[in-house]
Write a protein that holds these residues in place. Sequence first.
Motif, short mmCIF file in Angstrom:
data_model
loop_
_atom_site.label_atom_id
_atom_site.label_comp_id
_atom_site.label_asym_id
_atom_site.label_seq_id
_atom_site.Cartn_x
_atom_site.Cartn_y
_atom_site.Cartn_z
N ASP A 166 -86.78 -17.59 96.38
CA ASP A 166 -86.49 -17.30 94.98
C ASP A 166 -85.06 -17.65 94.58
O ASP A 166 -84.82 -18.66 93.92
N GLU A 214 -90.48 -10.87 96.08
CA GLU A 214 -90.45 -11.85 94.99
C GLU A 214 -91.72 -12.71 95.02
O GLU A 214 -92.18 -13.19 93.99
N HIS A 279 -88.17 -5.90 87.21
CA HIS A 279 -86.73 -5.97 87.45
C HIS A 279 -85.89 -5.01 86.62
O HIS A 279 -84.76 -4.74 86.98
N HIS A 295 -82.30 -5.69 97.01
CA HIS A 295 -82.91 -6.18 95.77
C HIS A 295 -84.44 -6.25 95.90
O HIS A 295 -85.17 -5.75 95.04
N VAL A 299 -87.30 -4.30 93.78
CA VAL A 299 -88.31 -5.03 92.98
C VAL A 299 -89.71 -4.49 93.32
O VAL A 299 -90.55 -4.31 92.43
ZN LIG Z 1 -85.40 -10.68 91.84
#
Ligand SMILES: [Zn+2]
Length: 402
Positions: A166, A214, A279, A295, A299
């Motif tokens: 990503d 992701e 997000h 992160h 998510v």
């Molecule tokens: Zn992200």
Amino acid sequence: MSSPSENIHVIETAPHVYRQRFSVPTDYSVWFSRDVFSVRNPLLARSLSEGVPERPHRVCVLIDAGVAAAWALLGEMIQCYAHHHSTRMLLACPPEIVPGGEDCKNDPGLVTRLQQRLVDLKIDRHSFVIAIGGGAFLDLAGYVAATTHRGIRLIRMPTTVLAQDDSAIGVKNGVNAFGMKNLLGTFAPPHAVISDFCFLRTLSARDRVAGMAEAVKVASIRDRDFFAWMESNAARLRAFDDAAVEHLIRRCAELHMQHIAGGGDPFETGSARPLDYGHWAAHKLESLSQHDVRHGEAVAIGMSLDARYAELTGLLPAAHVERLVSLLSALGFALWHPALEMRCNGAGLALLAGLQEFREHLGGQLTVTMLTAIGSARDVHEIDHRRMQQAVEWLKLRSAGG
Ligand SMILES: [Zn+2]
Ligand SMILES: NC(=O)c1ccc[n+]([C@@H]2O[C@H](COP(=O)([O-])OP(=O)(O)OC[C@H]3O[C@@H](n4cnc5c(N)ncnc54)[C@H](O)[C@@H]3O)[C@@H](O)[C@H]2O)c1
């Protein structure tokens, strides 16, 4: 011969207005390879000359400290590689090790020190920065490269699942500031991206899992076949089977690239941001937990909350919520963090302030992507706080096995 005004497409629309219009085509390659610094692998050397004259290009290599610690000989290998490919690559200095991880995005002094370093090394707009590291480090290095001399050519070499599937393949960079994620940054396409799957061998178990969020995200909103593939291969992915992980990374990267090029808004001038499914809550949770949550982990939680919210508002059938949450659990995600329950001065959930911050970051109208089925999504412009709180309570119960 055409006049200068024709050449630069200045259109005279009124005596006192000149309207300027030009477009700059964007074109870069995202490579997947192995052993990129083996002298027998010409990919990097060739990439330096892609679209620019072939000559020894001056290069500053910056390495994420976490990667350098795991690959003790990396600096020497890069020097050896540059020596072997000296007709195309000239190191301005030995590779430099720079702090990585989310902390590097929280240190404004580091941005300045790196900018100063590039100036001292006389890295100019015809030189290159090669950044090797995780998503956080690449965001920092990308911001430094984009702002020094208004843009130095950048080759990104992502070394985590998340960065390969990503963050490294897109056009954004940035650092955190004033308590907000990615507040300072630019849209700056890279010169090239080179993903070396070998780097993933030394990744922590936690980061192996985190980066898969992701892929679940982009499959949930765009590609139900890919989602079904992940469901069928969850055990292989959880065991970090090379072939399965490589397929996940490539398909996820491809879907992100298709969206950036074909979604009509590569530099996000509108309010919609489908790739940011889950997000709004993720970014707020990262800040509330003081980056205790990665992160990708945030998510996964953000997507689960929004899926349950969509169910509560009649947008998404319960069976689809279950598929999403089950896949995330099967991949190894913990779908709860105590910071989800933090309160603002004893009142409402602090998490919900993330909605307003998300709106401000995008500008314009609040636009949150919600699933309508696995593989399809739509935007909503209002969020009922009471229902979102119910979604938080549900996630807590579910994660406790209730
Ligand atoms: Zn992200
Ligand atoms: N620019 C974008 O479009 C975009 C998109 C998604 C996420 N992001 C950003 O990406 C960041 C998260 O990136 P991440 O998940 O890669 O985490 P990360 O960059 O924080 O890396 C996690 C840890 O792994 C270490 N590491 C990296 N590669 C390693 C390797 N091969 N072996 C051993 N250790 C290694 C790092 O030093 C760090 O300590 C967040 O800041 C997020 O905001 C940016």
